[in-house]
Enzyme design. Structure first.
Site, short mmCIF file in Angstrom:
data_model
loop_
_atom_site.label_atom_id
_atom_site.label_comp_id
_atom_site.label_asym_id
_atom_site.label_seq_id
_atom_site.Cartn_x
_atom_site.Cartn_y
_atom_site.Cartn_z
CG HIS A 14 17.72 78.94 76.63
ND1 HIS A 14 18.44 78.74 77.79
CD2 HIS A 14 16.42 78.95 76.99
CE1 HIS A 14 17.60 78.62 78.81
NE2 HIS A 14 16.36 78.75 78.34
CG ASP A 112 20.99 75.94 77.28
OD1 ASP A 112 20.55 74.85 77.69
OD2 ASP A 112 20.35 76.68 76.53
#
Length: 335
Positions: A14, A112
């Protein structure tokens, strides 16, 4: 420079994509970035290596580690990531609050797929629109100052703010939106509203929808329109602040004095004064009225009002845009 905040979920998979995203924004568009990193453990060597050589316009903020000791040993990684993000919200809220207080409020918060709990921050961030230093960009409008937004949006702690947000988020659930306006009056706004987007309902500008029946004027005993018929063309100033606006007694008195001193005829829709203290705008109504009735700016306003009156008549005609929009809507309901 534009400033945004990035909130990746824990893990290199991420962190790396958002790091590269941030660098491209900096190099290609001159952004400043605040990277906010939640975690349940100290940063790893890999994380440190990834962020240590970032451009100086990217600031790194480590959130306090969250406690996940209550989770079972076989808890799936998706649950761990989701709970890490959710339990980091109080710390995230504090960081965003400090950014706002420092005059560095981000224009966007990018998350995200495991960070959607951050969407609820709008309900809890304590900064007010009136304190924003950057103009707010509204599609179809000129940028406006936060303090110039409507009153219900000025106090997040007030229940009214919550209701405004509730309704605004639900407008997209409609199959269509009817607007009491027309293109000549608000060309940029209507163009923006009618832009086709996924999940956005069509907008039907059907206005102006106003009562032109003069018999109602006689029923309530008012002689205002009859009085207007005897006044020279373009000689009367109409003063109205809408049905929801009221003024203090001091403001009402000041406005009355200014109108009287202007020596121009006026028709004023007056509401009962409220009890809020007014700002001192000494004799301002006098100069505003004089400017409107005698100055070049006032002439421009008069010409514009004449143009809009004619445009309103055209859009309501048989082949006018408002009439066609109404026909389109009626056809939709008939099918």
């Amino acid at each position: 420079m534009p400033h945004i905040a990035l909130l990746p979920s824990p893990g290199m998979g991420h962190l790396i994509p958002l790091t590269e995203f941030a660098k491209r924004l900096v190099h290609l568009h001159n952004f400043t970035i605040t990277f906010i990193l939640p975690s349940d453990a100290p940063p790893s060597n890999a994380q440190k290596s990834t962020i240590q050589n970032l451009p100086s316009s990217i600031t790194i903020v480590f959130l306090p580690q969250v406690n996940l000791n209550d989770l079972a040993k076989d808890t799936r990684i998706e649950t761990i990531l989701s709970l890490t993000m959710a339990r980091s919200l109080p710390s995230l809220r504090n960081v965003l609050k400090m950014l706002v207080e420092d005059g560095n409020s981000p224009t966007a918060l990018v998350i995200d797929l495991f960070g959607t709990d951050a969407f609820d921050l709008d309900k809890t961030v304590t900064s007010e629109y009136k304190d924003w230093t950057e103009p707010i960009n509204i599609p179809g409008c000129i940028p406006v100052s936060g303090k110039d937004l409507i009153d219900p949006l000025q106090d997040r702690k007030n229940e009214c703010y919550g209701w405004m947000m509730h309704h605004a988020k639900r407008y997209r659930l409609a199959e269509g939106i009817i607007e009491n306006s027309f293109t000549d009056l608000e060309p940029a706004t209507i163009k923006a509203l009618q832009m086709v987007e996924p999940g956005k309902p069509p907008v039907y500008p059907l206005g102006p929808l106003i009562n032109m029946d003069r018999s109602a004027d006689k029923i309530d005993g008012s002689c205002s329109l009859e009085w207007l018929d005897y006044q020279p063309h373009g000689s009367v100033l109409f003063v109205s602040f809408g049905s929801m606006v009221s003024h203090t007694l001091a403001q009402t008195t000041e406005l009355a004095l200014g109108l009287e001193l202007s020596a121009h005829s006026f028709l004023w829709v007056v509401r009962r004064p409220n009890d809020v203290e007014a700002d001192d705008t000494q004799n301002e109504p006098f100069w505003v009225v004089k400017g409107l009735m005698e100055g070049e700016e006032g002439k421009k306003v008069g010409y514009k009002m004449k143009e809009l009156k004619e445009a309103a008549s055209i859009v309501l005609s048989q082949d006018g845009s408002s009439t066609k929009a109404l026909a389109e809507l009626a056809q939709k309901w008939n099918n």
